[in-house]
Design a protein around this motif. Structure first.
Motif, PDB file in Angstrom:
ATOM      1  N   VAL A  49      14.862 -54.755  33.753  1.00 22.50           N
ATOM      2  CA  VAL A  49      14.676 -54.748  32.308  1.00 22.50           C
ATOM      3  C   VAL A  49      14.742 -53.289  31.887  1.00 22.50           C
ATOM      4  N   LYS A  50      15.406 -53.030  30.781  1.00 16.52           N
ATOM      5  CA  LYS A  50      15.582 -51.646  30.354  1.00 16.52           C
ATOM      6  C   LYS A  50      14.231 -51.001  30.031  1.00 16.52           C
ATOM      7  N   ALA A  51      14.151 -49.708  30.311  1.00 13.80           N
ATOM      8  CA  ALA A  51      12.899 -48.967  30.171  1.00 13.80           C
ATOM      9  C   ALA A  51      12.346 -48.964  28.745  1.00 13.80           C
ATOM     10  N   PRO A  52      13.164 -48.840  27.688  1.00 16.72           N
ATOM     11  CA  PRO A  52      12.575 -48.855  26.344  1.00 16.72           C
ATOM     12  C   PRO A  52      11.852 -50.161  26.003  1.00 16.72           C
ATOM     13  N   ILE A  53      12.348 -51.259  26.539  1.00 15.71           N
ATOM     14  CA  ILE A  53      11.705 -52.540  26.276  1.00 15.71           C
ATOM     15  C   ILE A  53      10.335 -52.585  26.943  1.00 15.71           C
ATOM     16  N   ILE A  54      10.279 -52.153  28.195  1.00 13.55           N
ATOM     17  CA  ILE A  54       9.003 -52.159  28.917  1.00 13.55           C
ATOM     18  C   ILE A  54       8.022 -51.177  28.290  1.00 13.55           C
ATOM     19  N   SER A  55       8.493 -49.994  27.926  1.00 11.19           N
ATOM     20  CA  SER A  55       7.575 -49.014  27.338  1.00 11.19           C
ATOM     21  C   SER A  55       7.055 -49.493  25.987  1.00 11.19           C
ATOM     22  N   ARG A  56       7.883 -50.189  25.217  1.00 11.64           N
ATOM     23  CA  ARG A  56       7.426 -50.724  23.934  1.00 11.64           C
ATOM     24  C   ARG A  56       6.364 -51.801  24.145  1.00 11.64           C
ATOM     25  N   MET A  57       6.543 -52.608  25.199  1.00 10.87           N
ATOM     26  CA  MET A  57       5.564 -53.638  25.500  1.00 10.87           C
ATOM     27  C   MET A  57       4.208 -53.012  25.848  1.00 10.87           C
ATOM     28  N   TYR A  58       4.225 -51.996  26.691  1.00 12.35           N
ATOM     29  CA  TYR A  58       2.979 -51.308  27.036  1.00 12.35           C
ATOM     30  C   TYR A  58       2.386 -50.593  25.821  1.00 12.35           C
ATOM     31  N   GLN A  59       3.230 -50.076  24.962  1.00 14.88           N
ATOM     32  CA  GLN A  59       2.747 -49.404  23.753  1.00 14.88           C
ATOM     33  C   GLN A  59       2.027 -50.384  22.835  1.00 14.88           C
ATOM     34  N   GLU A  60       2.576 -51.577  22.662  1.00 16.28           N
ATOM     35  CA  GLU A  60       1.933 -52.579  21.803  1.00 16.28           C
ATOM     36  C   GLU A  60       0.624 -53.067  22.394  1.00 16.28           C
ATOM     37  N   LEU A  61       0.581 -53.260  23.699  1.00 12.91           N
ATOM     38  CA  LEU A  61      -0.678 -53.636  24.340  1.00 12.91           C
ATOM     39  C   LEU A  61      -1.725 -52.543  24.163  1.00 12.91           C
ATOM     40  N   SER A  62      -1.298 -51.303  24.309  1.00 12.95           N
ATOM     41  CA  SER A  62      -2.215 -50.179  24.155  1.00 12.95           C
ATOM     42  C   SER A  62      -2.725 -50.065  22.723  1.00 12.95           C
ATOM     43  N   SER A  63      -1.860 -50.264  21.742  1.00  9.65           N
ATOM     44  CA  SER A  63      -2.319 -50.176  20.347  1.00  9.65           C
ATOM     45  C   SER A  63      -3.261 -51.324  20.005  1.00  9.65           C
ATOM     46  N   GLY A  64      -3.063 -52.483  20.587  1.00 12.62           N
ATOM     47  CA  GLY A  64      -4.003 -53.587  20.392  1.00 12.62           C
ATOM     48  C   GLY A  64      -5.364 -53.283  20.975  1.00 12.62           C
ATOM     49  N   LEU A  65      -5.382 -52.691  22.166  1.00 15.32           N
ATOM     50  CA  LEU A  65      -6.649 -52.312  22.792  1.00 15.32           C
ATOM     51  C   LEU A  65      -7.332 -51.206  22.007  1.00 15.32           C
ATOM     52  N   LEU A  66      -6.563 -50.279  21.465  1.00 17.46           N
ATOM     53  CA  LEU A  66      -7.136 -49.223  20.636  1.00 17.46           C
ATOM     54  C   LEU A  66      -7.762 -49.801  19.373  1.00 17.46           C
ATOM     55  N   GLY A  67      -7.106 -50.766  18.750  1.00 18.99           N
ATOM     56  CA  GLY A  67      -7.671 -51.429  17.577  1.00 18.99           C
ATOM     57  C   GLY A  67      -8.968 -52.150  17.913  1.00 18.99           C
ATOM     58  N   PHE A  68      -9.014 -52.790  19.083  1.00 17.57           N
ATOM     59  CA  PHE A  68     -10.244 -53.464  19.504  1.00 17.57           C
ATOM     60  C   PHE A  68     -11.373 -52.463  19.693  1.00 17.57           C
ATOM     61  N   HIS A  69     -11.094 -51.347  20.358  1.00 17.44           N
ATOM     62  CA  HIS A  69     -12.139 -50.349  20.588  1.00 17.44           C
ATOM     63  C   HIS A  69     -12.583 -49.683  19.277  1.00 17.44           C
ATOM     64  N   ASN A  70     -11.683 -49.522  18.329  1.00 17.17           N
ATOM     65  CA  ASN A  70     -12.084 -49.003  17.013  1.00 17.17           C
ATOM     66  C   ASN A  70     -12.996 -49.994  16.292  1.00 17.17           C
ATOM     67  N   ALA A  71     -12.709 -51.291  16.415  1.00 20.89           N
ATOM     68  CA  ALA A  71     -13.570 -52.304  15.799  1.00 20.89           C
ATOM     69  C   ALA A  71     -14.950 -52.317  16.448  1.00 20.89           C
ATOM     70  N   VAL A  72     -15.002 -52.151  17.769  1.00 24.66           N
ATOM     71  CA  VAL A  72     -16.290 -52.079  18.459  1.00 24.66           C
ATOM     72  C   VAL A  72     -17.062 -50.846  18.006  1.00 24.66           C
ATOM     73  N   MET A  73     -16.361 -49.736  17.820  1.00 22.17           N
ATOM     74  CA  MET A  73     -17.020 -48.512  17.376  1.00 22.17           C
ATOM     75  C   MET A  73     -17.611 -48.686  15.975  1.00 22.17           C
ATOM     76  N   VAL A  74     -16.888 -49.356  15.082  1.00 21.36           N
ATOM     77  CA  VAL A  74     -17.406 -49.591  13.738  1.00 21.36           C
ATOM     78  C   VAL A  74     -18.625 -50.509  13.795  1.00 21.36           C
TER      79      VAL A  74
END
Length: 122
Positions: A49-74
């Motif tokens: 699978v091409k690298a940009p597709i995989i990196s975008r997938m990891y980026q979206e997972l990471s941004s979701g986890l960041l949103g969760f941790h921001n909600a926990v912080m609030v």
């Protein structure tokens, strides 16, 4: 990488879900996201699978986890007690003084009553 097949079996068997509902995991969301990262890493190791597709997938997972941790912080940040008391006091002052102001400046009794009710209870 020898430990990943047992992880895949562990994820597919549903044991992680039972552990998650029993609250055996200390940080369930981070543990599950780690399992997802490991499973995806194993999945893409054998497939091209091409690298940009995989990196975008990891980026979206990471941004979701960041949103969760921001909600926990609030959620866990305490609201200052003196500030809450000042807000309660100003709402009380508004509730007492607004009917007087509305009666003075609004000629129609029905409109004054609606504005007073709306500012006090809504």
């Amino acid at each position: 990488r020898d430990d990943i097949p047992w992880l895949t079996h562990h994820l597919e068997s549903g044991e992680w879900l039972e552990a998650f509902y029993r609250r055996d995991l200390k940080d369930g969301v981070s543990q599950v996201i780690l399992w997802i990262y490991l499973m995806l890493g194993e999945r893409f190791q054998g497939h091209y699978v091409k690298a940009p597709i995989i990196s975008r997938m990891y980026q979206e997972l990471s941004s979701g986890l960041l949103g969760f941790h921001n909600a926990v912080m609030v959620q866990t940040t305490p609201f200052p007690f003196p500030f809450a008391q000042v807000i309660s006091l100003t709402i009380f002052v508004l509730m007492v003084t607004f009917p007087l102001v509305a009666a003075r400046y609004i000629e129609d009794f029905v409109l004054a009553s609606l504005f007073t009710w709306g500012s006090t209870f809504e």
